[in-house]
Enzyme design. Structure first.
Site, mmCIF file in Angstrom:
data_model
loop_
_atom_site.group_PDB
_atom_site.id
_atom_site.type_symbol
_atom_site.label_atom_id
_atom_site.label_comp_id
_atom_site.label_asym_id
_atom_site.label_seq_id
_atom_site.Cartn_x
_atom_site.Cartn_y
_atom_site.Cartn_z
ATOM 1 N N LYS A 15 45.889 -12.065 10.255
ATOM 2 C CA LYS A 15 46.010 -12.289 11.514
ATOM 3 C C LYS A 15 44.490 -11.992 12.268
ATOM 4 O O LYS A 15 43.687 -11.108 11.744
ATOM 5 C CB LYS A 15 46.785 -11.374 12.272
ATOM 6 N N SER A 57 52.816 -12.095 18.862
ATOM 7 C CA SER A 57 51.745 -12.883 18.707
ATOM 8 C C SER A 57 51.236 -13.334 17.517
ATOM 9 O O SER A 57 50.068 -13.994 17.307
ATOM 10 C CB SER A 57 50.625 -11.957 19.458
ATOM 11 N N SER A 115 55.175 -8.120 17.774
ATOM 12 C CA SER A 115 54.513 -9.318 17.243
ATOM 13 C C SER A 115 54.629 -9.765 15.848
ATOM 14 O O SER A 115 54.123 -10.533 15.411
ATOM 15 C CB SER A 115 53.082 -8.879 17.663
HETATM 16 N N1 GLN Z 1 54.946 -9.876 23.311
HETATM 17 C C1 GLN Z 1 54.573 -8.438 23.484
HETATM 18 C C2 GLN Z 1 53.537 -8.327 24.462
HETATM 19 O O1 GLN Z 1 53.075 -9.431 24.843
HETATM 20 C C3 GLN Z 1 54.351 -7.749 22.321
HETATM 21 C C4 GLN Z 1 52.830 -8.015 21.643
HETATM 22 C C5 GLN Z 1 52.672 -7.480 20.360
HETATM 23 O O2 GLN Z 1 53.282 -6.805 19.697
HETATM 24 N N2 GLN Z 1 51.388 -7.619 19.907
HETATM 25 O O3 GLN Z 1 52.813 -7.479 24.713
#
Ligand code: GLN
Length: 486
Positions: free
Chosen positions: A79, A154, A178
């Site tokens: 990532k 994400s 994420s």
């Molecule tokens: N979707 C969640 C957010 O937007 C979690 C994101 C993540 O785990 N990095 O904060």
């Protein structure tokens, strides 16, 4: 099956027996990537020279008769919020589009020491804020199971790449879901380890009290192998736990008789997709067929986790992202004076969701509102942790859906932040409590993967892997691969 669709342990065996070379394996993945990434768009940066050079090194070491790790010569990708020395690390943001880190993250060094072959850096929501990958400042990722749909986020580039045969495994980060939510949308295995199990040194910070790095793989054995490689104490991360790392592969016995599994009733709310609930319940039924004792449990503060997260995470983000001011890192847009330069840099460098989080967080922390918002959210966080502590007095593991829906259509929720936030309803409480959790493929709803989430006690990744493996041994969802028309 094609080399690019094998698991890491299968590739590791072939490599060890010298039936294929690391070079051939790397070439197979690079060719695959070339053909499918025009559709999937999982990569932001591809590093073929680096991959071939690392593969050549593994082949040479094997030719010398060296004893190599099972991950040696297996191609992976990262990532793009994990720092890689000499390779740009963008966080899918304009702010860091040209930024080349001077050092590599702890986990990257660990994988390199194992002889990993890096194919490149993966697309994501900008600074890991999002659940669909549509917040990438470069381009959205497409779900390999249905190119009209999102891969989740994400870490959507990471899960899509693993599902589409563009990387054997990947590392992602999980602040509120994420790793797990996109793993469930793409039909792969994704684990968020306990907070502190894996060093965050070299992970670009989003919300430091919640962020954790974890493996995204094609099966549970690979998850155990990759976790083994990245877990452990690191003096460069003060929150990394100084605890021994168990042998994760040793717990993959297939045996779960007598294990107590709690089913939190708040994780099957009205309004979630009926088919998803049905598939997850069927999966839990499978675990009781295997001898586990499954009973309902209540985590009464569940509904407050999401609102509390959207105070804690933005508050930490507003502080962490203050460093992007055009001076130390990345983009600088010149202005009339220094304040003007800061403003122009941040206005252009950040996208809409990142700005929304910074504003929410700055507001929540501002004097006069601190007690009403941030402090209250911290108290709620304690209540959530206590819910889990209570449940774990009776149960070894909790089983829930990973997400209330299957992958949704690109654009479907992009204009509605609240609808998007709901996607992480079942994953966020786990980060708030710092617990480990894994998402594994447990069925398909209209051709789209559904994920089962298993939540464990602190530092008990072993039991998660054990249950996940037992399930996997008795099902074949993890063996299915998307068509992709190539
Ligand atoms: N979707 C969640 C957010 O937007 C979690 C994101 C993540 O785990 N990095 O904060």
């Amino acid at each position: 099956m094609e080399l690019y669709y094998l698991t890491a342990h299968e590739l590791g065996d072939l490599l060890q027996r010298k039936e294929v070379s690391a070079r051939e394996v790397a070439e197979s993945f690079l060719e695959r990537l070339e053909t499918v990434d025009v559709k999937v768009r999982a990569y932001l940066t591809v590093t073929p020279e680096k991959a071939l050079e690392q593969a050549a090194r593994v082949d040479a070491a094997r030719a010398r008769g060296e004893n190599l790790s099972p991950l040696a010569g297996v191609p992976m990708a990262l990532k793009d919020n994990l720092c890689t020395e000499g390779v740009r690390t963008t966080c899918a943001s304009k702010m860091l589009a040209e930024w080349v880190p001077p050092y590599s993250a702890f986990v990257v060094r660990r994988l390199e020491a194992e002889g990993a072959v890096m194919l490149g850096k993966l697309n994501m929501d900008e600074f890991a804020m999002g659940s669909s990958n549509e917040n990438s400042r470069f381009y959205p990722v497409h779900n390999p199971w249905d190119l009209e749909r999102v891969p989740g986020g994400s870490s959507g580039g990471a899960t899509a790449a693993v599902a589409a045969g563009e990387a054997c495994y990947a590392l992602g980060s999980d602040t509120g879901g994420s790793i797990r939510q996109p793993a469930s949308f793409c039909g792969v295995v994704g684990m968020k380890p306990t907070y502190g199990r894996v060093s965050r040194f070299g992970l670009v910070a989003f919300a430091s009290s919640l962020d954790q790095i974890g493996p995204i793989t094609r099966d549970v054995t690979d998850c155990a192998l990759v976790l083994q490689a990245i877990a452990g104490h690191d003096p460069y991360d003060s929150t990394s736990a100084n605890l021994p790392v168990p042998d994760y592969r040793a717990v993959l016995t297939g045996e779960i008789r007598g294990l107590k599994i709690g089913i939190p009733k708040e994780y099957f709310p009205e309004g979630m997709e009926g088919e998803v609930a049905r598939i997850v319940k069927r999966a839990i039924g499978r675990l009781s067929d295997l001898g586990a004792i499954c009973e309902e449990v209540s985590l009464p503060h569940t509904e407050y986790a999401l609102p509390a997260y959207y105070l804690v995470a933005p508050a930490e983000a507003s502080s962490n992202l203050a460093r992007y001011d055009g001076v130390g890192f990345g983009l600088r847009v010149e202005g009339n004076d220094i304040i003007d330069m800061y403003m122009r840099t941040r206005s252009e460098g950040f996208g809409a969701e990142v700005k929304r989080r910074i504003m929410l967080g700055t507001y929540a922390l501002s004097s006069g509102y601190y007690d009403a918002y941030y402090l209250k959210a911290l108290k709620v966080r304690t209540l959530i942790r206590r819910d889990f502590e209570q449940a774990f007095k009776r149960f070894d593991v909790l089983a829930t859906p990973t997400s209330p829906t299957v992958a949704f259509r690109l654009g479907e929720k992009a204009g509605d932040p609240l609808a998007m936030y709901l996607s992480d309803l079942f994953t966020i409480p786990v980060n708030m409590a710092g617990l480990p959790a894994i998402s594994i493929p447990c069925g398909f709803s209209q051709g789209l993967p559904v994920g089962l989430q298993l939540i464990g006690k602190p530092f008990d990744e072993e039991t998660l892997l054990r249950v996940a493996y037992a399930f996997e041994q008795n099902t074949d969802y993890h063996r299915r691969r998307p068509e992709l028309g190539v």
